[in-house]
Design a protein around this motif. Structure first.
Motif, PDB file in Angstrom:
ATOM      1  N   ASN A 149       0.847  -1.183   0.000  1.00  0.00           N
ATOM      2  CA  ASN A 149       0.000   0.000   0.000  1.00  0.00           C
ATOM      3  C   ASN A 149       0.884   1.235   0.000  1.00  0.00           C
ATOM      4  OD1 ASN A 149      -1.240   2.148   2.172  1.00  0.00           O
ATOM      5  ND2 ASN A 149      -2.748   1.431   0.711  1.00  0.00           N
ATOM      6  N   VAL A 150       0.574   2.188  -0.878  1.00  0.00           N
ATOM      7  CA  VAL A 150       1.282   3.465  -0.910  1.00  0.00           C
ATOM      8  C   VAL A 150       0.240   4.551  -0.653  1.00  0.00           C
ATOM      9  CG1 VAL A 150       2.672   5.045  -2.293  1.00  0.00           C
ATOM     10  CG2 VAL A 150       2.951   2.580  -2.566  1.00  0.00           C
ATOM     11  N   SER A 151       0.393   5.252   0.471  1.00  0.00           N
ATOM     12  CA  SER A 151      -0.600   6.243   0.871  1.00  0.00           C
ATOM     13  C   SER A 151       0.034   7.609   1.073  1.00  0.00           C
ATOM     14  CB  SER A 151      -1.256   5.842   2.200  1.00  0.00           C
ATOM     15  OG  SER A 151      -1.963   4.651   2.075  1.00  0.00           O
ATOM     16  N   ALA A 152      -0.771   8.629   0.865  1.00  0.00           N
ATOM     17  CA  ALA A 152      -0.387   9.987   1.250  1.00  0.00           C
ATOM     18  C   ALA A 152      -0.888  10.172   2.676  1.00  0.00           C
ATOM     19  CB  ALA A 152      -1.025  10.999   0.327  1.00  0.00           C
ATOM     20  N   LYS A 153      -0.056  10.751   3.521  1.00  0.00           N
ATOM     21  CA  LYS A 153      -0.398  10.941   4.928  1.00  0.00           C
ATOM     22  C   LYS A 153      -0.321  12.434   5.235  1.00  0.00           C
ATOM     23  CE  LYS A 153       0.912   8.450   8.998  1.00  0.00           C
ATOM     24  NZ  LYS A 153       2.001   7.712   9.626  1.00  0.00           N
ATOM     25  N   TYR A 154      -1.405  12.986   5.771  1.00  0.00           N
ATOM     26  CA  TYR A 154      -1.470  14.403   6.095  1.00  0.00           C
ATOM     27  C   TYR A 154      -1.755  14.553   7.579  1.00  0.00           C
ATOM     28  CZ  TYR A 154      -2.843  19.277   6.179  1.00  0.00           C
ATOM     29  OH  TYR A 154      -2.925  20.603   6.479  1.00  0.00           O
ATOM     30  N   TYR A 155      -0.882  15.289   8.296  1.00  0.00           N
ATOM     31  CA  TYR A 155      -1.072  15.523   9.725  1.00  0.00           C
ATOM     32  C   TYR A 155      -2.090  16.639   9.927  1.00  0.00           C
ATOM     33  CZ  TYR A 155       2.480  12.274  11.140  1.00  0.00           C
ATOM     34  OH  TYR A 155       3.170  11.114  11.373  1.00  0.00           O
ATOM     35  N   LEU A 156      -3.235  16.285  10.517  1.00  0.00           N
ATOM     36  CA  LEU A 156      -4.314  17.233  10.760  1.00  0.00           C
ATOM     37  C   LEU A 156      -4.025  18.138  11.949  1.00  0.00           C
ATOM     38  CD1 LEU A 156      -7.170  14.637  10.398  1.00  0.00           C
ATOM     39  CD2 LEU A 156      -6.492  16.336   8.708  1.00  0.00           C
ATOM     40  N   GLY A 157      -3.272  17.656  12.874  1.00  0.00           N
ATOM     41  CA  GLY A 157      -2.932  18.381  14.086  1.00  0.00           C
ATOM     42  C   GLY A 157      -1.616  17.872  14.605  1.00  0.00           C
ATOM     43  N   TYR A 158      -1.423  18.000  15.889  1.00  0.00           N
ATOM     44  CA  TYR A 158      -0.156  17.603  16.491  1.00  0.00           C
ATOM     45  C   TYR A 158       0.210  16.160  16.191  1.00  0.00           C
ATOM     46  CZ  TYR A 158      -0.396  21.920  19.106  1.00  0.00           C
ATOM     47  OH  TYR A 158      -0.458  23.228  19.453  1.00  0.00           O
ATOM     48  N   SER A 159      -0.644  15.243  16.538  1.00  0.00           N
ATOM     49  CA  SER A 159      -0.314  13.831  16.416  1.00  0.00           C
ATOM     50  C   SER A 159      -1.304  13.032  15.592  1.00  0.00           C
ATOM     51  CB  SER A 159      -0.236  13.197  17.809  1.00  0.00           C
ATOM     52  OG  SER A 159       0.829  13.754  18.532  1.00  0.00           O
TER      53      SER A 159
END
Length: 181
Positions: free
Chosen positions: A86-96
């Protein structure tokens, strides 16, 4: 009923911890395991084992590659282990807290070695231990290839991640008394 209660308890727990820790996108490698429940009738919870690699893109954005085995267990039959990438884009919405989504490729199950496309999306909570390592908890949904006879599954995964580069920015591990406030 039990899974609903577990989901809400985890949500409340993540909400408390969210205010005390800090995470950011960064290069890391990790190993993990999890449980998943197919959404089709007649399936029992299965297990998965993964190797996860995160590649830093920007402060809030990372590419996440996951290679692993997804265990799918039909009632009365042995567990079927299907390898996937699996290749995913990961976006941090907040601190953690981060959201991720991306395509998957399922290859070589122990049921004739079939191949098929899928997808994964979910929310992750990154809990840092120190400036180099952290544990990531993720609630996810995987859309599976048609040949597996179940359209999707939901799961909880825990992965220990290690980075060779020190964490930048604000950082603080929660104290025991922080969680009691």
């Amino acid at each position: 009923m039990r899974s609903s209660i577990l989901f809400w308890l985890l949500t409340v727990w993540f909400s408390f911890i969210y205010t005390f820790t800090f995470a950011q996108a960064r290069n890391s490698i990790g190993i993990g395991a999890g449980l998943s429940q197919p959404l089709a009738h007649g399936y029992k919870p299965g297990r998965d084992r993964i190797l996860q690699v995160n590649f830093f893109a920007r402060n809030k954005i990372a590419a996440m590659t996951v290679v692993g085995l997804e265990g799918i267990k039909k009632s009365g039959e042995p567990e079927t282990n299907t390898a996937f990438v699996n290749v995913s884009a990961k976006y941090y919405l907040g601190y953690s807290i981060a959201a991720f989504a991306g395509p998957s490729l399922y290859v070589k199950g122990n049921d004739k070695g079939v191949v098929g496309p899928g997808a994964s999306l979910g929310l992750a909570y990154d809990w840092p231990f120190d400036t180099y390592s952290s544990v990531e908890f993720s609630l996810r949904t995987d859309v599976l290839p048609k040949y597996l006879e179940t359209p999707a599954l939901v799961g909880l995964r825990v992965a220990y991640k290690f980075s060779f580069k020190k964490r930048r920015g604000k950082y603080r591990v929660p104290e025991d008394d922080d969680l009691l406030r």
